[in-house]
Design an enzyme around this catalytic site. Sequence first.
Site, mmCIF file in Angstrom:
data_model
loop_
_atom_site.group_PDB
_atom_site.id
_atom_site.type_symbol
_atom_site.label_atom_id
_atom_site.label_comp_id
_atom_site.label_asym_id
_atom_site.label_seq_id
_atom_site.Cartn_x
_atom_site.Cartn_y
_atom_site.Cartn_z
ATOM 1 C CG HIS A 36 -2.139 -0.838 1.038
ATOM 2 N ND1 HIS A 36 -3.283 -0.685 1.765
ATOM 3 C CD2 HIS A 36 -2.380 -1.848 0.161
ATOM 4 C CE1 HIS A 36 -4.190 -1.561 1.361
ATOM 5 N NE2 HIS A 36 -3.652 -2.285 0.403
ATOM 6 C CE1 TYR B 7 -5.228 4.092 8.841
ATOM 7 C CE2 TYR B 7 -5.686 4.072 11.189
ATOM 8 C CZ TYR B 7 -4.973 3.596 10.111
ATOM 9 O OH TYR B 7 -4.018 2.630 10.293
ATOM 10 N N PRO C 236 -4.069 0.693 19.170
ATOM 11 C CG PRO C 236 -5.929 -0.595 18.611
ATOM 12 C CD PRO C 236 -5.266 0.095 19.759
ATOM 13 C CE1 TYR D 101 -1.281 4.108 9.383
ATOM 14 C CE2 TYR D 101 0.016 2.944 7.736
ATOM 15 C CZ TYR D 101 -1.130 3.056 8.503
ATOM 16 O OH TYR D 101 -2.118 2.105 8.400
HETATM 17 P P1 FAD Z 1 2.129 -11.327 21.860
HETATM 18 O O1 FAD Z 1 1.651 -11.393 20.466
HETATM 19 O O2 FAD Z 1 1.155 -10.966 22.933
HETATM 20 O O3 FAD Z 1 2.805 -12.718 22.194
HETATM 21 C C1 FAD Z 1 3.141 -13.089 23.516
HETATM 22 C C2 FAD Z 1 3.140 -14.600 23.583
HETATM 23 O O4 FAD Z 1 3.599 -15.007 24.857
HETATM 24 C C3 FAD Z 1 1.753 -15.187 23.406
HETATM 25 O O5 FAD Z 1 1.775 -16.163 22.380
HETATM 26 C C4 FAD Z 1 1.418 -15.771 24.768
HETATM 27 O O6 FAD Z 1 0.590 -16.913 24.661
HETATM 28 C C5 FAD Z 1 2.814 -16.091 25.291
HETATM 29 N N1 FAD Z 1 2.918 -16.130 26.761
HETATM 30 C C6 FAD Z 1 2.369 -15.271 27.645
HETATM 31 N N2 FAD Z 1 2.695 -15.624 28.903
HETATM 32 C C7 FAD Z 1 3.470 -16.730 28.792
HETATM 33 C C8 FAD Z 1 4.108 -17.575 29.749
HETATM 34 N N3 FAD Z 1 4.007 -17.336 31.060
HETATM 35 N N4 FAD Z 1 4.822 -18.633 29.309
HETATM 36 C C9 FAD Z 1 4.929 -18.890 27.968
HETATM 37 N N5 FAD Z 1 4.329 -18.119 27.033
HETATM 38 C C10 FAD Z 1 3.620 -17.057 27.436
HETATM 39 N N6 FAD Z 1 -1.470 -4.096 16.825
HETATM 40 C C11 FAD Z 1 -1.659 -3.442 15.714
HETATM 41 O O7 FAD Z 1 -0.705 -2.844 15.226
HETATM 42 N N7 FAD Z 1 -2.903 -3.473 15.087
HETATM 43 C C12 FAD Z 1 -3.940 -4.183 15.593
HETATM 44 O O8 FAD Z 1 -5.018 -4.202 15.033
HETATM 45 C C13 FAD Z 1 -3.783 -4.854 16.784
HETATM 46 N N8 FAD Z 1 -4.791 -5.567 17.327
HETATM 47 C C14 FAD Z 1 -4.575 -6.191 18.542
HETATM 48 C C15 FAD Z 1 -5.599 -6.901 19.165
HETATM 49 C C16 FAD Z 1 -5.386 -7.500 20.406
HETATM 50 C C17 FAD Z 1 -6.522 -8.256 21.087
HETATM 51 C C18 FAD Z 1 -4.124 -7.408 21.029
HETATM 52 C C19 FAD Z 1 -3.879 -8.043 22.407
HETATM 53 C C20 FAD Z 1 -3.099 -6.730 20.384
HETATM 54 C C21 FAD Z 1 -3.318 -6.117 19.147
HETATM 55 N N9 FAD Z 1 -2.304 -5.431 18.507
HETATM 56 C C22 FAD Z 1 -2.504 -4.792 17.358
HETATM 57 C C23 FAD Z 1 -0.957 -5.401 19.015
HETATM 58 C C24 FAD Z 1 -0.078 -6.460 18.368
HETATM 59 O O9 FAD Z 1 -0.833 -7.587 18.027
HETATM 60 C C25 FAD Z 1 0.992 -6.765 19.386
HETATM 61 O O10 FAD Z 1 1.744 -5.594 19.552
HETATM 62 C C26 FAD Z 1 1.880 -7.939 18.989
HETATM 63 O O11 FAD Z 1 1.157 -9.151 19.055
HETATM 64 C C27 FAD Z 1 3.078 -7.996 19.933
HETATM 65 O O12 FAD Z 1 3.762 -9.200 19.758
HETATM 66 P P2 FAD Z 1 4.488 -9.907 20.971
HETATM 67 O O13 FAD Z 1 5.119 -11.115 20.398
HETATM 68 O O14 FAD Z 1 5.299 -8.904 21.696
HETATM 69 O O15 FAD Z 1 3.328 -10.277 21.998
HETATM 70 C C1 DHB Z 2 -5.185 -2.706 11.232
HETATM 71 C C2 DHB Z 2 -5.140 -2.371 12.557
HETATM 72 C C3 DHB Z 2 -4.762 -1.095 12.913
HETATM 73 O O1 DHB Z 2 -4.689 -0.758 14.203
HETATM 74 C C4 DHB Z 2 -4.435 -0.150 11.980
HETATM 75 O O2 DHB Z 2 -4.097 1.102 12.366
HETATM 76 C C5 DHB Z 2 -4.469 -0.490 10.661
HETATM 77 C C6 DHB Z 2 -4.835 -1.783 10.290
HETATM 78 C C7 DHB Z 2 -5.591 -4.066 10.848
HETATM 79 O O3 DHB Z 2 -5.855 -4.881 11.734
HETATM 80 O O4 DHB Z 2 -5.670 -4.341 9.644
#
Ligand code: FAD
Ligand code: DHB
Length: 400
Positions: free
Chosen positions: A78, A207, A299, A391
Amino acid sequence: MNRSEPARTTVGIVGGGPAGLLLARLLHRAGVDCVVLESRDRGYVEQRQRAGILEQATVDALRASGAGDRLDRKGLVHDGIELRWDRRGHRIDFPSLTGGRRVWVYAQTEVVKDLIALQLHDGPPLLFGATAESVSGADTDRPVIHYVHEGRRRSLACDWVVGCDGFHGVVRRAVPGSELRTFERTYPYSWLGVLADVPPSCDELIYAHSPRGFALHSMRSTTVSRLYLQVPNGTEPSSWSDTRIWEELEARFAVDGDWRLERGPITQKAVLPMRSFVTEPMRWGRVLLAGDAAHIVPPTGAKGLNLAAADVIVLARALAALHDTGSTALLDAYSDTCLRRVWRAEHFSWFMTTTLHADPGQDGFTTRLQLSQLDRIAASPHAAAELAENYTGLPLVPPS
Ligand code: FAD
Ligand code: DHB
């Protein structure tokens, strides 16, 4: 378990989300031995609906880790986004404003599937259903992760422990509270996120600011739309019927001209709370934090996954340098290097969130300020470039 369970390793990684999995692949490529412990099962981790936008640096790291093939075939490139307010749309053109940068639409679920497939194919070890309970010896040369796997208590002795275990993880707790500072904001609204089996009604993300609240039109592919609505905190997804969701989306995306929102079957609904959170520092002794374990952004602006990737790119380089040269210089700089970028993303995510959402009971003064800011972005290439640079992603290591 994909191979015999190790009792010691160089880097013990807690969490098999995008941060933990990408770190493991980058370390594997650099010849640094590691083990990933993930509490959930493979199916759960692969299906968890979350982010969808990847910055260039994230894409480059996925390619470098060997996980770029499907992304290059299926990811959608994009070149901009649309901001919508007052029944008008304004496009932000990324390449012309940023010297050629763009973003990729490729779901977090797909990133995770690609990384897991590689990891199970040629290592390093990834244990599902392995729940870390605590980390001891964070300030010694040999920290130990205590975990439960297949009903048995086990321990993994490490040179370094990396907490990639998300906001609710346990590794952060290994650091004495007196050594950590945390900064936090909560918001008086959440997002209702839906997946719909309908081709996106736009070529690029929209947005929308509206008096009824924020809405976002994103996508997962050319046949699946991802849509978000601002809703009050505590909203039950089931309290929104499909018809009500489509009607509200139509009202919030309303624009002059002949644009239409196509409807289709909604296949998933979930409510996501919004929070800003930062832990400082991101390293204490031999324990390091990365991704959501160290910081959360609301987000709006799609920074969460990209920040998690940026942390582990910096960390993998630091651990590889230690392995190759014995120097801890990059590891010593890890927390400061990451936090500069983290705070920039915190500011951008807060800015996008507070500019586009309506607080409950928001007064006219605040609304006029939001509209003035959006008008400014439309009128000034400098203001638009500021948004576009943030962005599409700032350099991993900022110029000093
Ligand atoms: P996570 O993806 O949270 O991974 C952490 C992992 O650790 C998980 O798999 C969990 O099961 C594991 N874990 C936890 N505790 C333990 C333990 N004690 N022992 C072993 N394993 C453990 N970001 C965006 O940019 N756009 C979005 O639309 C967006 N939507 C989101 C929706 C939700 C519901 C959430 C929670 C987050 C969202 N985010 C979004 C943020 C983005 O998904 C996260 O920033 C990203 O997943 C971060 O990755 P991570 O690996 O740091 O953490
Ligand atoms: C998506 C999520 C976001 O928070 C954003 O700013 C743009 C895209 C997505 O889930 O596609």
